[in-house]
Scaffold this active site. Structure first.
Site, PDB file in Angstrom:
ATOM      1  N   ARG A  10       0.838  -1.208   0.000  1.00 34.59           N
ATOM      2  CA  ARG A  10       0.000   0.000   0.000  1.00 34.59           C
ATOM      3  C   ARG A  10       0.867   1.251   0.000  1.00 34.59           C
ATOM      4  O   ARG A  10       0.534   2.248  -0.655  1.00 34.59           O
ATOM      5  CB  ARG A  10      -0.932  -0.004   1.216  1.00 34.59           C
ATOM      6  CG  ARG A  10      -1.944   1.131   1.183  1.00 34.59           C
ATOM      7  CD  ARG A  10      -3.034   0.944   2.222  1.00 34.59           C
ATOM      8  NE  ARG A  10      -2.511   1.017   3.583  1.00 34.59           N
ATOM      9  CZ  ARG A  10      -3.258   0.893   4.675  1.00 34.59           C
ATOM     10  NH1 ARG A  10      -4.562   0.654   4.551  1.00 34.59           N
ATOM     11  NH2 ARG A  10      -2.726   0.979   5.873  1.00 34.59           N
ATOM     12  N   LYS A  42      -2.724   6.496   1.442  1.00 32.31           N
ATOM     13  CA  LYS A  42      -2.610   6.932   2.843  1.00 32.31           C
ATOM     14  C   LYS A  42      -1.656   8.125   2.957  1.00 32.31           C
ATOM     15  O   LYS A  42      -0.631   8.080   3.650  1.00 32.31           O
ATOM     16  CB  LYS A  42      -2.150   5.760   3.709  1.00 32.31           C
ATOM     17  CG  LYS A  42      -2.564   5.870   5.170  1.00 32.31           C
ATOM     18  CD  LYS A  42      -2.347   4.548   5.882  1.00 32.31           C
ATOM     19  CE  LYS A  42      -2.681   4.643   7.363  1.00 32.31           C
ATOM     20  NZ  LYS A  42      -4.118   4.891   7.600  1.00 32.31           N
ATOM     21  N   GLU A  69     -16.497   6.427   3.858  1.00 34.08           N
ATOM     22  CA  GLU A  69     -15.866   5.896   5.064  1.00 34.08           C
ATOM     23  C   GLU A  69     -15.963   6.897   6.194  1.00 34.08           C
ATOM     24  O   GLU A  69     -16.357   8.050   6.004  1.00 34.08           O
ATOM     25  CB  GLU A  69     -14.411   5.506   4.799  1.00 34.08           C
ATOM     26  CG  GLU A  69     -13.505   6.627   4.355  1.00 34.08           C
ATOM     27  CD  GLU A  69     -12.073   6.118   4.128  1.00 34.08           C
ATOM     28  OE1 GLU A  69     -11.346   5.941   5.122  1.00 34.08           O
ATOM     29  OE2 GLU A  69     -11.692   5.913   2.959  1.00 34.08           O
TER      30      GLU A  69
END
Length: 418
Positions: free
Chosen positions: A158, A260, A296
């Site tokens: 990620r 992220k 989210e």
């Protein structure tokens, strides 16, 4: 717990960028893993290309990876702190890991340094243009004293995806995992006893080089620090109360919501602060196009349960592909549940049987209520629902080494004995 007892053993800080001031030269020599850890090498059983992230399955790393590290002898005893009093807050530990490279080059030769403040140019890319990423993961101490990591290669993959989006070089999967293990082993005494919590691991990737005009930084730093944290529900399950935000948005199509990057989190603080001032726990965001579909929570993925069918918003570039989310989906399917990754309309919350969130810190958190346009809908009776409790139990027992890892997700880090 006395903070002075914890901080007293820390050594002088190490600058990430060499200072022109000779007086700032570190008094302690940095410890290089290339010298102190000759066996810091875990060979991949197969190559893990970047494109394999979405389909990555069982861990390609050996389940029992052995490290030799000269730091272990001085950090083998447990830290003298009140483990039962640990919360989820930063607590300084002994060592951090640092690895640097120039733009257009590859990372190599990272080293462990005493934990301390870092030195950055005021013109660093991360400070001026937000060129930075982070990861979050945990290490658990098993009942036999050995330490487990949970799917560390997923965090590495990620980060590589995020680095590509943010125009940064990134460590290889193997470098990332080896650095995590070296950092955990060097801070072994800070891993809580079995059942008392975990060691939270925070890898950072940032543009540390000075840049004035808008451009990728000329130098990058990969850094890992750790902090012990307590069990999230040690005083009992506390369902969260969410409010649906329909004006402010966390992410937009084509943006950075799916990686992220550090800026994603600062952007939610305004709505989150306003929600908490009204007595809510956090904010549930909708898509910015239709303002109708769930995305989210500020830092968690969300799941909706109806008639034992578990639904969660599909990953489409605006939602972070959470590793706990991915793991919960796999666990649910292995337990016989039907899981749907799709567009989930906000109206579906009105007659849901259960709603829960997932994330590294909490693993699974039940939602007690959701408020939308002034209408409050409550779920359950102040605790986990049947589905979320089952999934929480299965996953946390696997993470802590209390049950057989049939998924091949955990990596055990052990000191080599001679």
């Amino acid at each position: 717990m006395e903070s002075s007892a914890v901080l007293g053993g820390l050594q002088p800080n190490f600058p990430l960028c060499p200072s022109r001031n000779p007086s700032s030269t570190p008094l302690l020599r940095p410890f290089s893993t290339s010298h102190s850890s000759p066996s810091l090498s875990v060979k991949l059983q197969k190559q893990l290309p970047l494109a394999s992230y979405q389909a990555a399955s069982p861990s390609p790393f050996r389940r029992y990876s052995t490290l030799s590290n000269t730091f272990v002898n001085e950090t083998s005893e447990l830290a003298d702190i009140e483990w039962d009093s640990l919360g989820f807050a930063f607590l300084a530990t002994d060592y951090m890991y640092v690895m640097k490279c120039a733009q257009g080059e590859n990372f190599s030769k990272g080293e462990l340094q005493r934990f301390g403040n870092i030195e950055l140019s005021p013109s660093a890319g991360v400070l001026n243009y937000g060129q930075g990423l982070f990861e979050g993961m945990k290490a658990y101490r098993k009942q036999d004293g050995n330490i487990l990591l949970f799917r560390p290669e997923e965090n590495a993959l990620r980060m590589r995806l995020g680095a590509e989006r943010m125009c940064m070089p990134s460590p290889s999967v193997e470098q990332f995992v080896e650095a995590v293990k070296a950092t955990v082993l060097a801070n072994k005494r800070w891993v809580p006893p079995s059942g008392k919590g975990s060691l939270y691991i925070r890898p950072l990737l940032m543009g540390s080089g000075a840049v004035l005009g808008l451009a990728p930084a000329p130098e990058y730093t990969f850094l890992i620090y750790v902090s012990p944290v307590g069990n999230y529900f040690k005083e009992g399950v506390a369902p969260i109360n969410l409010i649906v935000e329909h004006e402010l948005h966390r992410a937009t199509p084509g943006g950075t919501g799916g990686v992220k990057t550090i800026g994603n989190y600062a952007a939610v603080l305004k709505a989150q602060s306003a929600a908490k001032a009204k007595g809510y726990s956090d904010v549930l965001y909708l898509d910015c196009v239709h303002k109708r579909y769930l995305e989210e929570v500020s830092s968690c993925n969300i799941f909706v349960v109806k008639d034992n069918i578990i639904s969660t918003p599909e990953i489409k570039g605006t939602i972070l592909p959470g590793i706990t989310r991915k793991s919960i989906i796999d666990v649910a399917r292995s337990e016989g549940f039907q899981v749907e990754e799709r567009q989930v309309a906000v109206d579906e919350l009105l007659d849901a049987d259960e709603v829960f969130c997932t994330g590294t810190a909490v693993v699974v958190s039940p939602v007690g209520s959701i408020t939308y346009h002034g209408k409050r809908v409550s779920y359950g009776e102040g605790g986990f629902g049947a589905v979320s409790e089952k999934l929480y139990s299965v996953l946390t027992r696997l993470q802590m080494g209390l049950t057989q890892d049939k998924m091949d997700w955990t990596v055990e880090v052990r000191q080599k004995t001679y």
